[in-house]
Design a protein around this motif. Structure first.
Motif, PDB file in Angstrom:
ATOM      1  N   TYR A 181       0.636  -1.146   0.019  1.00  0.00           N
ATOM      2  CA  TYR A 181       0.008  -0.223   0.010  1.00  0.00           C
ATOM      3  C   TYR A 181       0.716   1.296  -0.004  1.00  0.00           C
ATOM      4  N   SER A 182       2.137   1.099   0.461  1.00  0.00           N
ATOM      5  CA  SER A 182       2.948   2.354   0.753  1.00  0.00           C
ATOM      6  C   SER A 182       3.802   2.719  -0.477  1.00  0.00           C
ATOM      7  N   LEU A 183       4.036   4.054  -0.669  1.00  0.00           N
ATOM      8  CA  LEU A 183       4.877   4.431  -1.785  1.00  0.00           C
ATOM      9  C   LEU A 183       6.288   3.737  -1.780  1.00  0.00           C
ATOM     10  N   HIS A 184       6.799   3.272  -0.435  1.00  0.00           N
ATOM     11  CA  HIS A 184       8.099   2.652  -0.126  1.00  0.00           C
ATOM     12  C   HIS A 184       7.932   1.242  -1.198  1.00  0.00           C
ATOM     13  N   SER A 185       7.006   0.560  -0.868  1.00  0.00           N
ATOM     14  CA  SER A 185       6.710  -0.691  -1.496  1.00  0.00           C
ATOM     15  C   SER A 185       6.466  -0.606  -2.967  1.00  0.00           C
ATOM     16  N   TRP A 186       5.691   0.469  -3.538  1.00  0.00           N
ATOM     17  CA  TRP A 186       5.428   0.674  -4.843  1.00  0.00           C
ATOM     18  C   TRP A 186       6.917   1.017  -5.448  1.00  0.00           C
ATOM     19  N   LEU A 187       7.521   1.903  -5.197  1.00  0.00           N
ATOM     20  CA  LEU A 187       8.869   2.410  -5.751  1.00  0.00           C
ATOM     21  C   LEU A 187       9.700   1.310  -5.742  1.00  0.00           C
ATOM     22  N   GLY A 188       9.817   0.779  -4.356  1.00  0.00           N
ATOM     23  CA  GLY A 188      10.780  -0.296  -4.358  1.00  0.00           C
ATOM     24  C   GLY A 188      10.790  -1.742  -5.281  1.00  0.00           C
ATOM     25  N   ILE A 189       9.270  -1.826  -5.516  1.00  0.00           N
ATOM     26  CA  ILE A 189       9.166  -3.033  -6.352  1.00  0.00           C
ATOM     27  C   ILE A 189       9.304  -2.764  -7.950  1.00  0.00           C
ATOM     28  N   GLY A 190       9.036  -1.442  -8.119  1.00  0.00           N
ATOM     29  CA  GLY A 190       9.035  -0.594  -9.352  1.00  0.00           C
ATOM     30  C   GLY A 190      10.788  -0.715  -9.894  1.00  0.00           C
ATOM     31  N   THR A 191      11.436  -0.422  -8.900  1.00  0.00           N
ATOM     32  CA  THR A 191      12.795  -0.085  -8.835  1.00  0.00           C
ATOM     33  C   THR A 191      13.442  -1.795  -9.068  1.00  0.00           C
ATOM     34  N   ILE A 192      13.057  -2.922  -8.337  1.00  0.00           N
ATOM     35  CA  ILE A 192      13.598  -4.356  -8.486  1.00  0.00           C
ATOM     36  C   ILE A 192      13.623  -4.437  -9.897  1.00  0.00           C
ATOM     37  N   CYS A 193      12.136  -4.467 -10.513  1.00  0.00           N
ATOM     38  CA  CYS A 193      11.765  -4.753 -11.638  1.00  0.00           C
ATOM     39  C   CYS A 193      12.770  -4.046 -12.865  1.00  0.00           C
ATOM     40  N   LEU A 194      12.829  -2.791 -12.739  1.00  0.00           N
ATOM     41  CA  LEU A 194      13.746  -1.925 -13.687  1.00  0.00           C
ATOM     42  C   LEU A 194      15.091  -2.430 -13.459  1.00  0.00           C
ATOM     43  N   TYR A 195      15.513  -2.638 -12.618  1.00  0.00           N
ATOM     44  CA  TYR A 195      16.898  -3.139 -12.286  1.00  0.00           C
ATOM     45  C   TYR A 195      17.021  -4.309 -12.904  1.00  0.00           C
ATOM     46  N   GLY A 196      16.090  -5.341 -12.891  1.00  0.00           N
ATOM     47  CA  GLY A 196      16.136  -6.666 -13.618  1.00  0.00           C
ATOM     48  C   GLY A 196      16.255  -6.546 -15.085  1.00  0.00           C
ATOM     49  N   VAL A 197      15.551  -5.727 -15.528  1.00  0.00           N
ATOM     50  CA  VAL A 197      15.315  -5.257 -17.057  1.00  0.00           C
ATOM     51  C   VAL A 197      16.718  -4.757 -17.550  1.00  0.00           C
ATOM     52  N   GLN A 198      17.324  -4.064 -16.860  1.00  0.00           N
ATOM     53  CA  GLN A 198      18.394  -3.123 -17.113  1.00  0.00           C
ATOM     54  C   GLN A 198      19.671  -4.285 -16.967  1.00  0.00           C
ATOM     55  N   TRP A 199      19.622  -5.133 -16.008  1.00  0.00           N
ATOM     56  CA  TRP A 199      20.692  -6.289 -16.090  1.00  0.00           C
ATOM     57  C   TRP A 199      20.664  -7.355 -17.233  1.00  0.00           C
ATOM     58  N   LEU A 200      19.441  -7.547 -17.600  1.00  0.00           N
ATOM     59  CA  LEU A 200      19.224  -8.840 -18.556  1.00  0.00           C
ATOM     60  C   LEU A 200      19.445  -7.995 -19.901  1.00  0.00           C
ATOM     61  N   TYR A 201      19.090  -6.824 -20.064  1.00  0.00           N
ATOM     62  CA  TYR A 201      19.470  -6.092 -21.317  1.00  0.00           C
ATOM     63  C   TYR A 201      20.843  -5.990 -21.457  1.00  0.00           C
ATOM     64  N   GLY A 202      21.720  -5.474 -20.292  1.00  0.00           N
ATOM     65  CA  GLY A 202      23.240  -5.244 -20.521  1.00  0.00           C
ATOM     66  C   GLY A 202      23.744  -6.658 -20.731  1.00  0.00           C
ATOM     67  N   PHE A 203      23.320  -7.673 -19.996  1.00  0.00           N
ATOM     68  CA  PHE A 203      23.904  -9.034 -20.206  1.00  0.00           C
ATOM     69  C   PHE A 203      23.883  -9.439 -21.473  1.00  0.00           C
ATOM     70  N   LEU A 204      22.548  -9.293 -22.116  1.00  0.00           N
ATOM     71  CA  LEU A 204      22.497  -9.931 -23.460  1.00  0.00           C
ATOM     72  C   LEU A 204      23.172  -9.109 -24.747  1.00  0.00           C
ATOM     73  N   VAL A 205      23.248  -7.550 -24.303  1.00  0.00           N
ATOM     74  CA  VAL A 205      23.660  -6.950 -25.453  1.00  0.00           C
ATOM     75  C   VAL A 205      25.448  -6.756 -25.103  1.00  0.00           C
ATOM     76  N   PHE A 206      25.707  -6.610 -24.080  1.00  0.00           N
ATOM     77  CA  PHE A 206      27.159  -6.269 -23.737  1.00  0.00           C
ATOM     78  C   PHE A 206      28.057  -7.690 -23.347  1.00  0.00           C
ATOM     79  N   PHE A 207      27.278  -8.740 -22.885  1.00  0.00           N
ATOM     80  CA  PHE A 207      28.109  -9.914 -22.581  1.00  0.00           C
ATOM     81  C   PHE A 207      27.867 -10.958 -23.453  1.00  0.00           C
ATOM     82  N   PHE A 208      26.728 -11.868 -23.106  1.00  0.00           N
ATOM     83  CA  PHE A 208      26.442 -12.824 -24.040  1.00  0.00           C
ATOM     84  C   PHE A 208      24.820 -12.853 -24.483  1.00  0.00           C
TER      85      PHE A 208
END
Lengths: 204, 204
Positions: free
Chosen positions: B88-115
């Motif tokens: 219900y809280s902004l901390h949880s919303w922003l936190g979950i959103g951040t983790i998701c974006l972090y995952g997307v960023q990591w995956l894109y970086g892995f695929l494009v810059f590594f393997f």
């Protein structure tokens, strides 16, 4: 390699987000965050000459700063009249710190870039720091605003406001739009003025 | 005109602030914010070859991401076992959103810059976006952490914790050191590798 999206594009998105956030006005939000953002964007995006843009930039920042200070004053006034403690929360600490740094940044910018104005070397040496420190202070301001949303809503929820109700969602969504607005203001400030092809990273 | 402070200098300050913040360890703080910051700094500051730095960069980010996900899991577990509402809280919303974006960023970086790795054109086009989006996600992560400090402390203060006591100050100071740590991580990522004199702004 290129930033194939120009700063101009980011400024459009900033404006849409700013308008969405301002539908539900709060003095600190419209006065400080949105005007401050517009002050940053204006220097980047307006089509006029440097002198006109500089004047708009410094006047908008001055209004933002004054409204921010009025916002802080009214917070103290409200606390004192309601018997609420002052200056214990992270929101207040970060907010006061931000306003002070904002004032320092404005004063330095005024003295060096406007009146009386520094030497060419000083201006040229100061500019990247002005941009970097300005971005830092602006991100702090957005952070403080978002902390304020969370703090106020937590108080309301502790007093019985329904955690998943429309009021709570309104506050949270306004906070998220404010965050995105701040991000696009920063994007528009740090990306190149035009889409270029000669801007390359050497570390690829 | 020049940035007369190199990225290297910012990395030293980041480390000192990281250590100060970590004196009072929290899984999300050490696991996610500090390791994530180190992952960003490592690519900029380590003296080794690009391939080694890239591997360290992606492994540190992977550990940060995994610990962040464990942190989210334990938050849900704690809420469910204590009968506290979820999401219900902004901390949880922003936190979950951040983790998701972090995952997307990591995956894109892995695929494009590594393997398997993208074409030279794709890598070169992606790199500035990788940096810009990475900074955005990292600032969001720091924001979420600071919101978490404020939220938790507000709950404790509502349950009777003294607002100006040492525990409250400890939480607030840790949050401020975390903010400064995040700022210096970003500074070290966005400033040039070395102090240069040929890097000029045209808008002065």
């Amino acid at each position: 390699m290129a930033f194939r999206v120009s700063a101009q594009t980011y400024t459009y998105v900033s404006h849409v987000l700013g308008v969405v956030a301002a539908i539900h006005p709060v003095l600190m939000l419209i006065g400080f965050i949105i005007l401050g953002g517009e002050a940053i964007i204006s220097y980047k995006a307006l089509p006029w000459g440097k002198d006109v843009k500089k004047l708009i930039h410094l006047v908008l920042h001055a209004i933002a700063l004054i409204l921010g200070i009025i916002g802080v004053y009214t917070a103290f006034k409200f606390h004192n009249e309601s018997g609420i403690a002052n200056l214990y929360s992270l929101h207040s600490w970060l907010g006061i710190g931000t306003i002070c740094l904002y004032g320092v940044q404005w004063l330095y910018g005024f003295l060096v870039f406007f009146f009386p104005g520094g030497s060419t070397a000083l201006r040229s040496d100061s500019l990247p720091w002005h941009v970097l420190f300005g971005m830092f202070v602006y991100v702090l301001a957005v952070c403080s605003a978002v902390l304020g949303f969370l703090e106020k809503l937590t108080f309301l929820e502790n007093s019985g406001l329904y955690k998943y109700g429309p009021e709570a969602f309104l506050v949270n969504f306004t906070a998220i739009v404010t965050t995105l607005y701040g991000a696009f203001v920063v994007f528009s400030a740090v990306t190149p003025d035009r889409v270029v092809d000669d801007f390359s990273y050497s570390s690829i």
